[in-house]
Motif scaffolding. Structure first.
Motif, short mmCIF file in Angstrom:
data_model
loop_
_atom_site.label_atom_id
_atom_site.label_comp_id
_atom_site.label_asym_id
_atom_site.label_seq_id
_atom_site.Cartn_x
_atom_site.Cartn_y
_atom_site.Cartn_z
N THR A 257 0.86 -1.19 0.00
CA THR A 257 0.00 0.00 0.00
C THR A 257 0.90 1.24 0.00
O THR A 257 2.13 1.14 -0.03
CB THR A 257 -0.92 0.01 1.23
OG1 THR A 257 -0.11 0.18 2.41
CG2 THR A 257 -1.70 -1.29 1.34
N SER A 411 -8.04 -0.75 2.02
CA SER A 411 -9.01 0.24 1.56
C SER A 411 -9.89 -0.34 0.46
O SER A 411 -9.49 -1.27 -0.25
CB SER A 411 -8.29 1.48 1.04
OG SER A 411 -7.56 1.18 -0.13
N ASP A 412 -11.08 0.20 0.32
CA ASP A 412 -12.01 -0.27 -0.71
C ASP A 412 -11.41 -0.12 -2.11
O ASP A 412 -11.68 -0.93 -3.00
CB ASP A 412 -13.33 0.49 -0.62
CG ASP A 412 -14.10 0.16 0.65
OD1 ASP A 412 -13.83 -0.92 1.22
OD2 ASP A 412 -14.95 0.96 1.06
N ASP A 414 -8.42 -0.60 -3.04
CA ASP A 414 -7.41 -1.64 -3.33
C ASP A 414 -7.97 -3.05 -3.39
O ASP A 414 -7.25 -3.97 -3.78
CB ASP A 414 -6.31 -1.60 -2.26
CG ASP A 414 -5.40 -0.39 -2.41
OD1 ASP A 414 -5.37 0.19 -3.51
OD2 ASP A 414 -4.74 -0.03 -1.42
#
Length: 444
Positions: A257, A411-412, A414
């Motif tokens: 990330t 996270s949404d 990813d």
């Protein structure tokens, strides 16, 4: 007079076998069957049968012979490979390789550029080339930093060179079942110690590897292995892992990330918790959190507002969560102690340290897993151990049972890319899970 002439056995062998099946023994029947499947043809000819003659013609043609070229260049040297065994020296290795060259031995012993040859690790290979008299003409060895050290004979003596080998990273898969200990199972599975320690770090938020392990727990690990000249040289990152503890399967997949590399399960949950359960990788609890305990030094009943972990002096102590050091020094019964503030709610204490890690001082920022000091016996302590406290709003809580905050999930944005990337890794875990005793290595 012959009244019945034998028939020519020109029909297929299968028909013939069926015709005589009742007249042969079981052993003969097996022999006939073997001939059938081997593709052997059998036939017979009656007496006095005339055979067609076959025409034969001799053919003679001249063939041009290749031109022989005499090569005055010397033959390529013969290279021999020896494996480093425990207790080996460079002298014993060269002796096994039939090298008889005092000049070469003197060079390897005295020249600083050949110093890597004295850091021999069992299992590593050493390749040498010699001439007909046993003199060393070439040597190649994988140094500890991953470079290939080459030694070659020249007209003026010997020359050395170092080069980085081409990148060759492969994915290695290992699995094992715990019967006595994690490291025993890892050794049996052929898992390097560095990967075993990384595995404990990946699942440290869910599993206390000293107290939670049970006989029958299983693990599967997919990790990078760097190869040089076809030989494993070092290990890299864990790409995916499965750990079954008390019947509960935990998964972790490597994903990068904007904050760096991390491990997440198949649902995007962060494998790394906000707090580690234990400030030490392997230890044992000698005194737990309790409201009443006989103090071994004061000889009175007092509350024990922390957890004591026994370990040899010098054992590294790691901080259990990201935070800022608020105190590092000596304090009463704590001896050498470090206080870390993690946010507005949580703080931790690490006491009886023998020494502090470099750069650990008031105001220093630390990250989960960083070493902040080493186990000792300073302050009020009857033996080497770590006294660890977890405080919530300033009040001590039992670190082994308190509900700890979770780390941020994926996270949404990813999740779709993460699901696509881990699908092949999840498939490989499934293959090893179905064949738990198989060990595989695949090119990346």
């Amino acid at each position: 007079m012959i009244t019945h002439k034998p028939r020519i056995l020109a029909q297929p062998l299968r028909t013939a076998v069926r015709a005589v099946a009742g007249a042969v023994s079981p052993g003969q029947a097996v022999a006939l069957a073997v001939l059938t499947f081997a593709g052997v043809a059998a036939f017979g000819i009656t007496p006095d049968t005339a055979l067609d003659s076959v025409a034969v013609r001799s053919v003679s043609r001249p063939l041009a012979l290749p031109t022989l070229v005499h090569d005055d260049a010397p033959d390529d040297p013969y290279w021999r490979e020896e494996r480093v065994q425990r207790g080996d020296t460079i002298g014993s290795l060269l002796a096994r390789a039939s090298v008889d060259d005092p000049e070469a031995m003197n060079f390897l012993r005295t020249d600083p550029s050949a110093r890597d040859l004295y850091q021999l690790r069992p299992g590593r290979s050493l390749r040498v080339a010699t001439d007909d008299d046993g003199r060393l003409t070439g040597l190649k060895f994988l140094a500890g930093d991953g470079a290939i050290l080459s030694v070659a004979r020249s007209q003026s003596g010997f020359v050395t060179a170092r080069e980085q080998p081409p990148e060759d990273v492969r994915v290695t898969m290992r699995s094992g079942e715990i019967r006595t200990s994690l490291f025993a199972a890892a050794d049996e599975a052929g898992l390097p110690d560095a990967v075993t320690l990384a595995l404990t770090d990946v699942f440290a938020g869910d599993v206390d590897f000293y107290h939670d392990l049970r006989r029958g727990d299983r693990f599967i690990v997919l990790y990078e292995t760097r190869y040089v000249d076809g030989e494993p040289a070092s290990t890299g990152r864990i790409l995916a892992a499965e750990f079954v503890n008390r019947g509960i399967a935990l998964h972790a997949f490597l994903w990068r990330t904007q904050d760096g590399d991390g491990y997440y399960d198949e649902n995007g949950r962060n494998s790394r918790k906000a707090f580690l359960r234990s400030p030490m990788e392997f230890s044992r609890i000698t005194s737990g959190f309790t409201q009443g305990r006989f103090h071994p030094i004061l000889h009175t009943m007092r509350a024990h507002k922390g957890t004591d972990f026994a370990a040899p002096t010098g054992t590294p102590v790691r901080v259990t969560a990201d935070g800022v050091v608020t105190f590092a020094g000596q304090q009463n019964g704590y001896g050498n102690v470090v206080f870390v503030k993690h946010d507005g709610t949580y703080s931790t204490v690490y006491a009886h340290l023998s020494r502090f890690a470099p750069d650990i001082r008031e105001g220093a920022r630390v990250h989960q897993g960083d070493t902040i000091g080493n186990v000792g016996q300073t302050g009020w302590a009857t033996g080497p151990h770590l006294h660890y406290e977890l405080r919530v709003d300033g009040e001590p809580r039992n670190p082994m049972s308190v509900a700890l905050p979770i780390a941020m999930p994926l996270s949404d944005a990813d999740r779709a890319a993460f699901a696509a990337a881990i699908a092949p890794l999840a498939g490989q875990l499934a293959v090893v899970r179905a064949l738990p005793d198989v060990h595989l290595t695949a090119a990346d």
